[in-house]
Design an enzyme around this catalytic site. Structure first.
Site, PDB file in Angstrom:
ATOM      1  N   GLU A  16       0.826  -1.201   0.000  1.00  0.00           N
ATOM      2  CA  GLU A  16       0.000   0.000   0.000  1.00  0.00           C
ATOM      3  C   GLU A  16       0.866   1.260   0.000  1.00  0.00           C
ATOM      4  O   GLU A  16       1.853   1.367   0.729  1.00  0.00           O
ATOM      5  CB  GLU A  16      -0.902   0.002   1.237  1.00  0.00           C
ATOM      6  CG  GLU A  16      -1.848   1.185   1.298  1.00  0.00           C
ATOM      7  CD  GLU A  16      -2.700   1.218   2.565  1.00  0.00           C
ATOM      8  OE1 GLU A  16      -3.738   1.900   2.564  1.00  0.00           O
ATOM      9  OE2 GLU A  16      -2.314   0.551   3.557  1.00  0.00           O
TER      10      GLU A  16
ATOM     11  N   LYS B 143      -9.707   2.394  -2.356  1.00  0.00           N
ATOM     12  CA  LYS B 143      -9.872   1.763  -1.050  1.00  0.00           C
ATOM     13  C   LYS B 143     -11.286   1.962  -0.500  1.00  0.00           C
ATOM     14  O   LYS B 143     -11.753   3.088  -0.339  1.00  0.00           O
ATOM     15  CB  LYS B 143      -8.826   2.350  -0.097  1.00  0.00           C
ATOM     16  CG  LYS B 143      -8.733   1.712   1.274  1.00  0.00           C
ATOM     17  CD  LYS B 143      -7.526   2.297   2.006  1.00  0.00           C
ATOM     18  CE  LYS B 143      -7.306   1.703   3.392  1.00  0.00           C
ATOM     19  NZ  LYS B 143      -6.077   2.223   4.010  1.00  0.00           N
TER      20      LYS B 143
ATOM     21  N   CYS C 254      -5.727  -2.826   2.208  1.00  0.00           N
ATOM     22  CA  CYS C 254      -5.432  -2.695   3.630  1.00  0.00           C
ATOM     23  C   CYS C 254      -6.615  -2.949   4.559  1.00  0.00           C
ATOM     24  O   CYS C 254      -7.006  -4.088   4.779  1.00  0.00           O
ATOM     25  CB  CYS C 254      -4.803  -1.333   3.906  1.00  0.00           C
ATOM     26  SG  CYS C 254      -3.926  -1.281   5.506  1.00  0.00           S
TER      27      CYS C 254
END
Length: 461
Positions: free
Chosen positions: A180, A256, A293
């Protein structure tokens, strides 16, 4: 025979106890250091004294696997049984190590980084040829000091990651995932907006132009998580994964879905939840998804990529030991099992110290780092097996050859999709998101709490 089995059981139990003691000692050491730091100096002006724990190791060991091998023996029956329970078996055996090309291993030795290879197998089929794909995962620390000029910091990361990608290419990687926000320090706890200078256009930014020729050179698909600046929509910032196809072309992006608000990880100062859904990218090497994540903590997020047909889902992350390490080995593996695909968990390494102290509204004193990013990247398969993890503190390349036929074989065997109750789940969720939702709780109308009688011996105290 009973005596032999008893000895094996004793040895197994002894190993587990040793591991628990070692891990306890490591965590206790961290707690002691944190305590001494608070009492001896101001947290914003001094650093914790160096110790074995500070270097990111587990009591001087590279990884949990290294501890097990040391105390059980690398080729022992005890270790084999531990791995069967903790890591699962693929086709009746532990995931096998794979011999890597000499050039790739020589590059790792010269560049002082780790490179490991493993192989997941599927059963031979009569009507389908094997679908062999080599997955790569890269974990790395930043190189330059965070007080260095931004261009210098970025170029140092570019140089290091290029070195790692070259090794992955020589090892035959077909699909490669980076960590990330790989182009920069993970500065999102500082709340300092100057770090937004690292943001770039997804399809035409400097990282795309760095990686595109490498993708062409090695005929490799690359998953490149970056900080995106969306010029077409008011220069809005997003945490984004860019997909570059094996011809070096921009294929697409995913933003994300879940933004953390826990401890230092309050990233909403910079970007909010993504708007791209759960896209799956159909490449020459299979269908790929990217769960960035914090999304790994949300089972329905993993499921979204599975429902859209993903065969490989990357989980590029940046997470620290004191926050999430007990979860790390579980979540991607569970996702691979529940959604019947390969999951690739990638975490950065190192402790990143920033010029200015910051706080997170949690009562802790001001500090200059998140904690240690513990690496430990691994690949999990749909049959409940997984590879060993990379080092907890070293840069590394994980190379994993898989047969994607395993995905369908596990679907046919376990029938998770066939036995799921999506209509029932959809009905519950449709009700849950509306105002006035009432949980389906069945209670006894005569339910009473029994009074607690005071103990006669302590009633007068």
């Amino acid at each position: 025979m009973k005596t032999v089995k008893m000895k094996m059981n004793v040895r197994f139990i002894s190993c587990v106890l040793i591991l628990v003691v070692v891990l306890f000692s490591w965590s206790h050491g961290h707690a002691a250091l944190a305590s001494s730091d608070k009492t001896s100096c101001d947290a914003s002006t001094c650093s914790v004294p160096h110790s074995v724990a500070d270097d990111g190791s587990l009591a001087s060991y590279d990884s949990v696997e290294a501890i097990l091998e040391k105390h059980l023996g690398a080729n022992s029956e005890g270790l084999k049984e531990v791995k069967r329970v903790l890591y699962g078996w693929n086709r009746g055996n532990e995931v096998s190590a794979m011999k890597l090309p000499t050039k790739a291993t020589s590059m790792a030795k010269e560049g002082k980084f780790q490179i490991e290879g493993y192989e997941f197998k599927a059963a031979p089929e009569e009507m389908r040829a094997p679908r062999l794909v080599t997955i790569g995962a890269i974990q790395n620390a930043i190189v330059a000091n965070t007080s260095a000029p931004f261009l210098e910091q970025r170029q140092a990361i570019y140089d290091r990651v290029t070195q790692l990608i070259e090794a992955a290419g020589e090892a035959g990687v077909d699909v490669l995932g980076l960590q990330e926000a790989w182009t920069m320090p993970f500065a999102f706890a500082t709340r300092e907006k100057r770090w937004l200078e690292f943001a770039e256009d997804a399809a035409d930014g400097p990282s795309f132009h760095l990686l595109s020729p490498l993708a062409r050179k090695f005929n490799m698909v690359i998953v490149s998580p970056i900080l995106e600046r969306d010029d077409a929509h008011g220069e809005t910032i997003w945490n984004t994964a860019v997909i570059i196809d094996n011809a070096g072309r921009y294929l697409g992006k995913h933003r994300k879905n879940h933004i953390p608000r826990v401890g230092d990880f309050n990233e909403a100062t910079y970007y909010l939840e993504g708007d791209t859904g759960h896209p799956v990218f159909d490449t020459v090497y299979g269908k790929i998804g990217v769960n960035i994540c914090y999304g790994r903590h949300h089972p329905l997020n993993w499921m979204g990529f599975g429902l859209n047909g993903a065969e490989i889902v990357f989980n590029p992350s940046a997470t620290v030991g004191q926050l999430s390490e007990p979860m790390w080995s579980i979540e991607a593996r569970n996702a691979a099992i529940a959604n019947t695909y390969f999951a690739v968990a990638i975490n950065r390494v190192g402790t990143e110290t920033f010029p200015n102290p910051f706080t997170s509204g949690d009562g802790k004193p001001a500090h200059k780092d998140f904690g240690h990013f513990y690496g430990s990247s691994y690949v999990a398969a749909p049959d409940a097996s997984r590879s060993p993890g990379l080092s907890r503190f070293r840069d590394g390349v994980l190379v994993t050859k898989v047969d994607l036929n395993l995905v369908r074989q596990v679907k046919d065997s376990w029938m998770f999709r066939a036995t799921a109750r999506y209509d029932m789940y959809a009905d519950l969720l449709a009700k849950y998101v509306k105002p006035g939702f009432k949980p389906q709780v069945v209670s006894s109308s005569k339910m009473q709490v029994k009074p607690v009688k005071a103990d006669e011996d302590t009633a007068d105290e």
